[in-house]
Each structure stands twice: as structure tokens, then as C-alpha cells.
Design a protein around this motif. Structure first.
Motif, PDB file in Angstrom:
ATOM      1  N   THR A   1      16.471  29.957  20.942  1.00 32.68           N
ATOM      2  CA  THR A   1      17.167  29.235  19.836  1.00 32.68           C
ATOM      3  C   THR A   1      18.607  29.303  20.267  1.00 32.68           C
ATOM      4  OG1 THR A   1      17.222  31.219  18.733  1.00 32.68           O
ATOM      5  CG2 THR A   1      15.440  29.715  18.038  1.00 32.68           C
ATOM      6  N   ILE A   2      19.479  28.730  19.332  1.00 36.45           N
ATOM      7  CA  ILE A   2      21.029  29.008  19.612  1.00 36.45           C
ATOM      8  C   ILE A   2      21.414  29.793  18.368  1.00 36.45           C
ATOM      9  CG2 ILE A   2      23.125  27.518  19.774  1.00 36.45           C
ATOM     10  CD1 ILE A   2      20.871  26.756  21.802  1.00 36.45           C
ATOM     11  N   LYS A   3      22.204  30.759  19.090  1.00 38.62           N
ATOM     12  CA  LYS A   3      22.849  31.816  18.264  1.00 38.62           C
ATOM     13  C   LYS A   3      24.092  32.398  18.904  1.00 38.62           C
ATOM     14  CE  LYS A   3      21.272  35.823  15.606  1.00 38.62           C
ATOM     15  NZ  LYS A   3      19.959  36.840  15.655  1.00 38.62           N
ATOM     16  N   SER A   4      24.975  32.875  18.063  1.00 38.39           N
ATOM     17  CA  SER A   4      26.348  33.550  18.620  1.00 38.39           C
ATOM     18  C   SER A   4      26.017  34.749  18.798  1.00 38.39           C
ATOM     19  CB  SER A   4      27.301  33.212  17.563  1.00 38.39           C
ATOM     20  OG  SER A   4      27.076  33.848  16.348  1.00 38.39           O
ATOM     21  N   LEU A   5      26.750  35.301  20.014  1.00 33.82           N
ATOM     22  CA  LEU A   5      26.826  36.861  20.328  1.00 33.82           C
ATOM     23  C   LEU A   5      27.722  37.517  19.283  1.00 33.82           C
ATOM     24  CD1 LEU A   5      25.846  39.226  22.224  1.00 33.82           C
ATOM     25  CD2 LEU A   5      28.026  38.630  23.710  1.00 33.82           C
ATOM     26  N   PRO A   6      27.279  38.402  18.433  1.00 37.39           N
ATOM     27  CA  PRO A   6      28.129  39.174  17.772  1.00 37.39           C
ATOM     28  C   PRO A   6      29.309  39.989  18.568  1.00 37.39           C
ATOM     29  CG  PRO A   6      26.016  39.693  17.050  1.00 37.39           C
ATOM     30  CD  PRO A   6      25.760  38.756  18.558  1.00 37.39           C
ATOM     31  N   GLN A   7      30.685  40.075  17.769  1.00 37.45           N
ATOM     32  CA  GLN A   7      31.500  40.567  18.566  1.00 37.45           C
ATOM     33  C   GLN A   7      31.383  42.108  18.820  1.00 37.45           C
ATOM     34  OE1 GLN A   7      35.880  39.550  17.810  1.00 37.45           O
ATOM     35  NE2 GLN A   7      35.776  41.492  16.870  1.00 37.45           N
ATOM     36  N   TYR A   8      31.454  42.464  20.202  1.00 41.06           N
ATOM     37  CA  TYR A   8      31.208  43.737  20.469  1.00 41.06           C
ATOM     38  C   TYR A   8      32.409  44.518  21.394  1.00 41.06           C
ATOM     39  CZ  TYR A   8      26.140  43.573  19.586  1.00 41.06           C
ATOM     40  OH  TYR A   8      24.683  43.555  18.944  1.00 41.06           O
ATOM     41  N   ARG A   9      32.707  45.587  21.049  1.00 38.05           N
ATOM     42  CA  ARG A   9      33.837  46.331  21.712  1.00 38.05           C
ATOM     43  C   ARG A   9      33.148  46.951  22.789  1.00 38.05           C
ATOM     44  NH1 ARG A   9      36.653  48.801  17.658  1.00 38.05           N
ATOM     45  NH2 ARG A   9      34.923  50.178  17.443  1.00 38.05           N
ATOM     46  N   ILE A  10      33.758  46.742  24.079  1.00 38.91           N
ATOM     47  CA  ILE A  10      33.159  47.542  25.301  1.00 38.91           C
ATOM     48  C   ILE A  10      33.987  48.870  25.320  1.00 38.91           C
ATOM     49  CG2 ILE A  10      33.072  47.505  27.860  1.00 38.91           C
ATOM     50  CD1 ILE A  10      33.288  44.168  27.678  1.00 38.91           C
ATOM     51  N   ASN A  11      33.302  49.980  25.343  1.00 44.57           N
ATOM     52  CA  ASN A  11      33.722  51.422  25.188  1.00 44.57           C
ATOM     53  C   ASN A  11      33.639  52.055  26.495  1.00 44.57           C
ATOM     54  OD1 ASN A  11      34.503  51.064  22.769  1.00 44.57           O
ATOM     55  ND2 ASN A  11      32.466  51.729  22.088  1.00 44.57           N
ATOM     56  N   GLY A  12      32.854  51.447  27.558  1.00 47.64           N
ATOM     57  CA  GLY A  12      32.785  52.134  28.913  1.00 47.64           C
ATOM     58  C   GLY A  12      31.511  51.468  29.616  1.00 47.64           C
ATOM     59  N   GLU A  13      31.179  52.234  30.601  1.00 49.88           N
ATOM     60  CA  GLU A  13      30.092  51.577  31.639  1.00 49.88           C
ATOM     61  C   GLU A  13      29.457  52.377  32.469  1.00 49.88           C
ATOM     62  OE1 GLU A  13      31.404  49.088  35.384  1.00 49.88           O
ATOM     63  OE2 GLU A  13      32.276  48.203  33.511  1.00 49.88           O
ATOM     64  N   VAL A  14      27.968  52.115  32.534  1.00 48.64           N
ATOM     65  CA  VAL A  14      27.241  52.955  33.785  1.00 48.64           C
ATOM     66  C   VAL A  14      26.730  51.921  34.516  1.00 48.64           C
ATOM     67  CG1 VAL A  14      27.099  55.122  32.439  1.00 48.64           C
ATOM     68  CG2 VAL A  14      25.180  53.342  32.398  1.00 48.64           C
ATOM     69  N   SER A  15      26.413  52.310  35.706  1.00 49.95           N
ATOM     70  CA  SER A  15      25.819  51.279  36.857  1.00 49.95           C
ATOM     71  C   SER A  15      24.354  50.908  36.591  1.00 49.95           C
ATOM     72  CB  SER A  15      25.852  51.710  38.226  1.00 49.95           C
ATOM     73  OG  SER A  15      25.103  52.965  38.329  1.00 49.95           O
ATOM     74  N   ASP A  16      23.527  51.736  35.873  1.00 50.19           N
ATOM     75  CA  ASP A  16      22.245  51.344  35.525  1.00 50.19           C
ATOM     76  C   ASP A  16      21.843  52.405  34.514  1.00 50.19           C
ATOM     77  OD1 ASP A  16      19.049  51.567  36.060  1.00 50.19           O
ATOM     78  OD2 ASP A  16      19.936  49.688  37.322  1.00 50.19           O
ATOM     79  N   PHE A  17      20.662  51.760  33.886  1.00 49.67           N
ATOM     80  CA  PHE A  17      20.216  52.553  32.506  1.00 49.67           C
ATOM     81  C   PHE A  17      19.688  53.814  33.176  1.00 49.67           C
ATOM     82  CE2 PHE A  17      16.752  53.882  29.707  1.00 49.67           C
ATOM     83  CZ  PHE A  17      17.286  53.446  28.623  1.00 49.67           C
ATOM     84  N   ILE A  18      19.164  54.033  34.286  1.00 53.74           N
ATOM     85  CA  ILE A  18      18.449  55.217  34.991  1.00 53.74           C
ATOM     86  C   ILE A  18      19.468  56.090  35.679  1.00 53.74           C
ATOM     87  CG2 ILE A  18      16.275  54.295  35.026  1.00 53.74           C
ATOM     88  CD1 ILE A  18      16.388  53.741  38.034  1.00 53.74           C
ATOM     89  N   ALA A  19      20.792  55.660  35.741  1.00 56.51           N
ATOM     90  CA  ALA A  19      21.721  56.483  36.345  1.00 56.51           C
ATOM     91  C   ALA A  19      22.322  57.691  35.548  1.00 56.51           C
ATOM     92  CB  ALA A  19      22.886  55.477  36.862  1.00 56.51           C
ATOM     93  N   VAL A  20      21.277  58.627  35.182  1.00 50.00           N
ATOM     94  CA  VAL A  20      21.442  59.649  34.186  1.00 50.00           C
ATOM     95  C   VAL A  20      22.775  60.572  34.393  1.00 50.00           C
ATOM     96  CG1 VAL A  20      20.414  61.569  33.048  1.00 50.00           C
ATOM     97  CG2 VAL A  20      19.021  59.646  33.818  1.00 50.00           C
ATOM     98  N   GLU A  21      23.130  60.697  35.838  1.00 50.34           N
ATOM     99  CA  GLU A  21      24.546  61.473  35.951  1.00 50.34           C
ATOM    100  C   GLU A  21      25.647  60.809  35.446  1.00 50.34           C
ATOM    101  OE1 GLU A  21      22.076  60.669  38.100  1.00 50.34           O
ATOM    102  OE2 GLU A  21      21.006  62.587  38.656  1.00 50.34           O
ATOM    103  N   GLU A  22      25.748  59.352  35.465  1.00 53.12           N
ATOM    104  CA  GLU A  22      26.714  58.643  35.135  1.00 53.12           C
ATOM    105  C   GLU A  22      27.253  58.866  33.476  1.00 53.12           C
ATOM    106  OE1 GLU A  22      27.018  54.811  36.518  1.00 53.12           O
ATOM    107  OE2 GLU A  22      26.179  55.456  38.544  1.00 53.12           O
ATOM    108  N   TYR A  23      26.112  59.325  32.812  1.00 49.52           N
ATOM    109  CA  TYR A  23      26.190  59.304  31.220  1.00 49.52           C
ATOM    110  C   TYR A  23      27.158  60.369  30.938  1.00 49.52           C
ATOM    111  CZ  TYR A  23      22.446  55.856  30.344  1.00 49.52           C
ATOM    112  OH  TYR A  23      21.826  54.830  30.492  1.00 49.52           O
ATOM    113  N   GLU A  24      27.545  61.347  31.768  1.00 55.58           N
ATOM    114  CA  GLU A  24      28.415  62.465  31.491  1.00 55.58           C
ATOM    115  C   GLU A  24      29.759  61.734  31.182  1.00 55.58           C
ATOM    116  OE1 GLU A  24      29.972  66.569  33.248  1.00 55.58           O
ATOM    117  OE2 GLU A  24      28.725  65.448  34.580  1.00 55.58           O
ATOM    118  N   ASN A  25      30.041  60.672  31.887  1.00 50.04           N
ATOM    119  CA  ASN A  25      31.361  60.054  31.854  1.00 50.04           C
ATOM    120  C   ASN A  25      31.529  59.373  30.413  1.00 50.04           C
ATOM    121  OD1 ASN A  25      32.101  60.943  34.440  1.00 50.04           O
ATOM    122  ND2 ASN A  25      31.005  59.044  35.313  1.00 50.04           N
ATOM    123  N   VAL A  26      30.548  59.298  29.872  1.00 51.96           N
ATOM    124  CA  VAL A  26      30.630  58.267  28.537  1.00 51.96           C
ATOM    125  C   VAL A  26      29.913  59.063  27.414  1.00 51.96           C
ATOM    126  CG1 VAL A  26      30.538  56.001  29.798  1.00 51.96           C
ATOM    127  CG2 VAL A  26      28.421  56.934  28.924  1.00 51.96           C
TER     128      VAL A  26
END
Length: 264
Positions: free
Chosen positions: A122-147
Motif C-alpha cells: 500500500t502507499i504510506k508515509s514513513l514517520p519522522q525518525y531521528r537518527i541517533n547512531g548506527e552499527v554495521s549489522d544487527f549481529i555486529a554485537v561488539e559495535e553496540y557498545e558504541n551506541v
């Protein structure tokens, strides 16, 4: 001579159980006289008044220890300070409960609409999100320490702050990463935001372990490209996905994932 009341009287008149009265007595909040012949407790009007005082402060969030201190020695300033602290604690509890209620309502709404949105565009708008950080992948567990500090500073669960970002062109998927986000109604000029007024919207299932499933990202690229070509839409080469619900069955998890694919 003051009239005396037994433990059973206080239960009948005020609904205060025997165990509660004994507990108050152990803590020094009540000190009833005991009948020397049968060892029964005898409460007078001053004990009952004390019982009402205990109830007064309990209903304002005071602990037994705090009530002990108040009954031992206190003035208006002491009580003002305690009430101020209790108000702050209660406001935090109310805020947390309101946030939890909002999350429950959002998940209920998603669940109610699941059948009509599953594997259907269907057609829908993406709600407004603020970007607070990022990690390379969901399973990159070590990177979560940074966020972790960012994620813990928000009154939200971890899954609801993780958004998968996928970029693609006509040849296929280019890259993917995980954005740490939260919803934002008002923009701050120093922050980065996501908001697209027109997106292809759908919900898909992802089962873990995957067995022989087609890769979700590749599948969504394929079916969204086919849909866009059929309906004359130009995709912008980006897609956003978030887990909204998880179920369990026979040692497998099934995640229901909300997907937005912006187009012109």
C-alpha cells in the motif's frame, strides 16, 4: 476511661488485617496495651488515630521506614522534602507507564492490521525518525557498545530503536546497515532525520533459523521492483525495515517486519 478495641474490632471497623497490625507493632508504629490475663491487644482511640496517620502517609507513597522517622520526629520542612521526592518518583513512574501504554497501543494496532498488510503493498508515509547512531549489522554485537548510552537514554526497547537501512540500484542491493532511531515530532537543526511522504509499505515475515528461505533483503528488492515497474513508480533506491512483532513456535521465532520503500 477510654474505650478499648480488640484486633477483630479494627478488622471489622476499618478492614485492617491482623498481620498488618502485628507488622506495624513490630516496627514500633503501634503500641497497643496487652491484657495481662489473656494477652489480647487492646487498642484505644489514640492507637486508631495513629493507624489513620500511618494510612495517611502510606497513601502518599511513604515507606514504613520513612513513616517511622516521621512519627519519631518531623516538622513541616521534613514533610515538604519527603513529599517533593515522592512526587518526583511518582511522576517518573507515571511517565514510564504512559510510555509503556503507548507502546502497547502501537503493538495492538499493528497486530490488528497485520492480516491486511502482510505481503501486500500500500502507499504510506514513513514517520519522522531521528537518527541517533548506527552499527554495521544487527549481529555486529561488539559495535553496540558504541551506541548503548544512546539506546539506554531513550524510554524505549532496543528492537524498536533499530532500523535496517538498505540501499539499492537497478542491479540489486548495494549495502545495508542498522540505524539507531527514535520517533521525533519536532526537528532540531543539529540532528539528522528520516521522513518520506510517499513509500511502498508492507509487512513481511522472517523466520529464524532461516532454513531455505529466500534472503529477505533480496526478496523485497525483487518484489518491490516488480510492483514499481507494474505501477509506473520510480523507487529512490532506499528501504527501511523495523521489527514490530515476534512470535514463537516449535523452537523458531517469527518476526513481523514493517518495510517502507520511498518512491517519487
Amino acid at each position: 476511661m477510654l474505650k478499648k478495641y480488640r484486633t477483630s474490632d479494627l478488622l471489622n471497623y476499618f478492614g485492617v488485617p491482623r498481620d498488618t497490625l502485628r507488622f506495624y507493632e513490630e516496627k514500633g508504629l503501634l503500641n497497643p496495651k496487652k491484657n495481662s490475663e489473656n494477652n489480647y491487644r487492646n487498642y484505644d482511640i489514640f492507637d486508631i488515630y495513629n493507624l489513620m496517620i500511618i494510612d495517611f502517609y502510606k497513601k502518599r507513597g511513604m515507606t514504613i521506614h520513612q513513616i517511622q522517622d516521621l512519627l519519631n520526629k518531623s516538622d513541616v520542612q521534613d514533610i515538604q522534602s519527603l513529599l517533593g521526592n515522592k512526587r518526583s518518583e511518582l511522576e517518573k513512574i507515571i511517565y514510564d507507564a504512559q510510555c509503556m501504554l503507548k507502546r502497547i497501543e502501537e503493538t495492538q494496532k499493528f497486530s490488528r492490521n497485520l492480516d491486511s498488510n502482510l505481503n501486500t503493498f500500500t502507499i504510506k508515509s514513513l514517520p519522522q525518525y531521528r537518527i541517533n547512531g548506527e552499527v554495521s549489522d544487527f549481529i555486529a554485537v561488539e559495535e553496540y557498545e558504541n551506541v548503548k548510552d544512546i539506546m539506554n537514554s531513550n524510554n524505549d526497547d532496543m528492537l524498536s530503536q533499530i532500523m535496517r537501512y538498505i540501499s539499492f540500484d537497478k542491479n540489486g542491493v548495494i549495502a545495508a546497515k542498522m540505524l539507531i532511531v527514535d520517533t521525533a515530532e519536532v526537528k532540531n537543526e543539529n540532528d539528522n532525520y528520516l521522513h518520506y511522504p510517499k513509500c511502498l509499505y508492507t509487512v513481511v515475515e522472517e523466520i529464524q533459523p532461516q532454513d531455505e528461505q529466500e534472503d529477505l533483503i533480496k526478496k523485497m528488492y525483487r518484489v518491490s521492483s516488480e510492483y514499481a515497474n507494474t505501477h509506473g513508480l520510480r523507487l529512490l533506491g532506499e528501504a527501511f525495515a523495523m521489527i514490530r512483532l515476534i512470535t514463537y513456535k516449535v523452537n523458531k521465532t517469527k518476526a513481523y517486519i514493517e518495510i517502507f520503500i520511498p518512491f517519487e
